[in-house]
Write a protein that holds these residues in place. Structure first.
Motif, mmCIF file in Angstrom:
data_model
loop_
_atom_site.group_PDB
_atom_site.id
_atom_site.type_symbol
_atom_site.label_atom_id
_atom_site.label_comp_id
_atom_site.label_asym_id
_atom_site.label_seq_id
_atom_site.Cartn_x
_atom_site.Cartn_y
_atom_site.Cartn_z
ATOM 1 N N PHE A 1 0.840 -1.200 0.000
ATOM 2 C CA PHE A 1 0.000 0.000 0.000
ATOM 3 C C PHE A 1 0.872 1.245 0.000
ATOM 4 O O PHE A 1 1.993 1.247 0.516
ATOM 5 C CB PHE A 1 -0.914 0.020 1.224
ATOM 6 N N ILE A 2 0.350 2.310 -0.603
ATOM 7 C CA ILE A 2 0.999 3.622 -0.590
ATOM 8 C C ILE A 2 0.278 4.494 0.424
ATOM 9 O O ILE A 2 -0.955 4.585 0.409
ATOM 10 C CB ILE A 2 0.934 4.285 -1.976
ATOM 11 N N ILE A 3 1.039 5.114 1.305
ATOM 12 C CA ILE A 3 0.469 6.030 2.297
ATOM 13 C C ILE A 3 1.084 7.403 2.081
ATOM 14 O O ILE A 3 2.298 7.567 2.178
ATOM 15 C CB ILE A 3 0.735 5.562 3.736
ATOM 16 N N SER A 4 0.268 8.388 1.779
ATOM 17 C CA SER A 4 0.773 9.745 1.590
ATOM 18 C C SER A 4 1.108 10.359 2.939
ATOM 19 O O SER A 4 0.724 9.845 3.998
ATOM 20 C CB SER A 4 -0.264 10.604 0.861
ATOM 21 N N GLN B 1 1.365 9.552 -9.936
ATOM 22 C CA GLN B 1 0.324 10.567 -9.827
ATOM 23 C C GLN B 1 0.491 11.369 -8.540
ATOM 24 O O GLN B 1 0.355 12.603 -8.527
ATOM 25 C CB GLN B 1 -1.066 9.925 -9.854
ATOM 26 N N LEU B 2 0.831 10.679 -7.445
ATOM 27 C CA LEU B 2 1.044 11.359 -6.173
ATOM 28 C C LEU B 2 2.222 12.318 -6.261
ATOM 29 O O LEU B 2 2.138 13.473 -5.840
ATOM 30 C CB LEU B 2 1.282 10.325 -5.066
ATOM 31 N N PHE B 3 3.349 11.852 -6.853
ATOM 32 C CA PHE B 3 4.521 12.714 -7.016
ATOM 33 C C PHE B 3 4.193 13.933 -7.879
ATOM 34 O O PHE B 3 4.577 15.058 -7.574
ATOM 35 C CB PHE B 3 5.670 11.937 -7.664
ATOM 36 N N SER B 4 3.455 13.670 -8.962
ATOM 37 C CA SER B 4 3.101 14.756 -9.882
ATOM 38 C C SER B 4 2.213 15.789 -9.202
ATOM 39 O O SER B 4 2.409 17.004 -9.365
ATOM 40 C CB SER B 4 2.392 14.177 -11.107
ATOM 41 N N ASP B 5 1.254 15.329 -8.412
ATOM 42 C CA ASP B 5 0.344 16.236 -7.709
ATOM 43 C C ASP B 5 1.104 17.135 -6.733
ATOM 44 O O ASP B 5 0.689 18.264 -6.463
ATOM 45 C CB ASP B 5 -0.724 15.443 -6.947
ATOM 46 N N LEU B 6 2.218 16.617 -6.200
ATOM 47 C CA LEU B 6 3.008 17.377 -5.230
ATOM 48 C C LEU B 6 4.089 18.231 -5.889
ATOM 49 O O LEU B 6 4.877 18.879 -5.197
ATOM 50 C CB LEU B 6 3.639 16.416 -4.216
#
Length: 450
Positions: free
Chosen positions: A164-167, A182-187
């Motif tokens: 699992f990925i946890i932000s 997607q998480l990296f890009s959003d940040l």
């Protein structure tokens, strides 16, 4: 702490931005995610007890005051001595599941019960020497059967078929390269060379800090693993206050339950100084300590405004049901319910009782009854409730002390009797809980004078 508890740790891979000293995300297996999801099952009283010794801001000033009020209250004002035990050490409604967690941070979680001393009676309690309806007392120590998963694939709440990925703000997603990108890009990250990996093992100390930070910070992973020496300084408390007015707007119901309350107000400050309350209102306040945080968020329509625990709640709601060990576990985490024999008679919030057990004796009932609804305080009784939810037995010196501390003149005082219902019941981090929660009545008072 026992030696075997110290050895219980779970692996975690952190993806960090070394330049900015920030945890971007973590990758974890089911064991760590089970622990995160278990936070939703913890009663508020348990959270306060576990986190009080943490070197950081209090989760809720008012809830902490409420907890201390129970600690300081003489048992002469309670139905039984056991009422204090229930409020200060409320039972987790998912206790048998939490016993299976790889890292356990609640030392009160146990499968120990005490059976009635009468051999012909099957009633029991989790407390010793509780009177039974058959005139016996709970004295025989027994243990419930806790079945661990039959294989490594099944966790406590979720299955282990994926990582699992946890932000950093505790959004939990099934692991996939696309989700991570997607998480990296959003940040705002556009290249992997900006990101480093760090492997850690997480034990009881880290989990306790993470529990606290999940309720007071917007970046708990960074606070726990990168800023250990600066957690207090880095907390932006003002940015995480609950949006009380928005919460109340979502709480209107057709329920007719009401509790009467006498408010003492400062007319010039438009502020509640204190309330004169009967036992029914104080029972309602004390019952907050027994509520699991997941059920509180459920009652507030998913918006508690505390740290980023709402993200954890939404992650459970959004996770596909196929990833839960049992289909019922998703709803159980979203609304754990109050443990059996903890429910209060004067309840204004739609908090359920989880898995009623008719063999359990209510420790609050001196007759050894088995009703699901009990009382905490003696009736009739009168109490003084301050604006920040300090509760004391009614006496003239209690109210005089509050007025003196507030530096209020006698000509600035006004009384107002109100009836409150579900729309005024909510959890707040503010130090002026009564004024915020009952602002409608204060504003009405102002309009009537104008």
């Amino acid at each position: 702490m026992a030696a075997n508890d110290q050895e219980c740790r779970v692996p975690l891979k952190l993806l960090i931005d070394e330049k900015n000293k920030r945890v971007i995300a973590a990758e974890a297996n089911k064991d760590f995610v089970d622990i995160l999801f278990s936070f939703l099952t913890f009663p508020i009283g348990t959270i306060i007890r576990l986190t009080n010794n943490q070197p950081m801001p209090k989760i809720s000033t008012c809830m902490n005051n409420l907890y201390k009020s129970v600690e300081n209250l003489s048992v002469n004002h309670l139905c039984t001595e056991n009422c204090k035990s229930i409020l200060l050490n409320p039972r987790n409604p998912c206790i048998e599941d939490c016993l299976k967690l790889k890292v356990k941070i609640d030392d009160s979680v146990s499968n120990k019960y005490f059976k009635c001393s009468n051999d012909n009676c099957s009633n029991m309690s989790w407390l010793v020497n509780v009177k039974c309806s058959c005139e016996g007392k709970t004295s025989k120590e027994i243990f419930s059967d806790v079945r661990n998963p039959t294989n490594d694939y099944f966790g406590v709440f979720i299955k282990g078929g994926i990582e699992f990925i946890i932000s950093d703000d505790l959004r939990v997603l099934p692991g996939s390269p696309i989700s991570l990108v997607q998480l990296f890009s959003d940040l705002g990250y556009n290249h992997m060379n900006q990101i480093k990996e760090m492997f850690v093992e997480v034990g009881k100390e880290e989990i306790l800090r993470l529990l606290t930070c999940s309720l007071i910070s917007k970046s708990p992973l960074t606070e726990v693993f990168m800023n250990k020496q600066a957690i207090v300084e880095n907390m932006n408390i003002m940015s995480i206050e609950p949006k009380i007015s928005q919460v109340f707007a979502d709480l209107h119901t057709v329920d007719s339950s009401k509790i009467n309350l006498k408010l003492v107000l400062s007319t010039s400050r438009h502020k509640i100084l204190y309330a004169e309350a009967k036992d029914s209102f104080v029972d309602f306040l004390f019952s907050f300590l027994t509520f699991p945080i997941g059920s509180v968020i459920k009652a507030l329509n998913g918006i508690s405004g505390l740290g980023c625990i709402d993200n954890l709640y939404r992650s459970v709601a959004d996770l596909e049901s196929q990833w839960f060990s049992f289909s019922s576990y998703q709803n159980r985490l979203l609304n754990p319910g109050v443990a059996p024999k903890h429910k209060c008679q004067n309840e204004l919030l739609p908090i359920l009782v989880e898995l009623p057990d008719h063999k359990l004796i209510d420790p609050r009932d001196v007759s050894g009854g088995s009703s699901e609804f009990g009382r905490f305080t003696m009736s009739p009784s009168l109490f003084i409730v301050s604006n920040n939810l300090e509760v004391k037995p009614m006496c003239s010196t209690s109210s005089f002390g509050i007025l003196k501390d507030q530096n209020v003149t006698f000509f600035d005082i006004e009384e107002k009797v109100i009836s409150i219902g579900k729309a005024e019941a909510a959890l707040t981090r503010s130090s002026s809980a009564l004024t915020e929660a009952l602002s409608f009545f204060v504003n009405t008072q102002k309009e009537e004078r104008d």
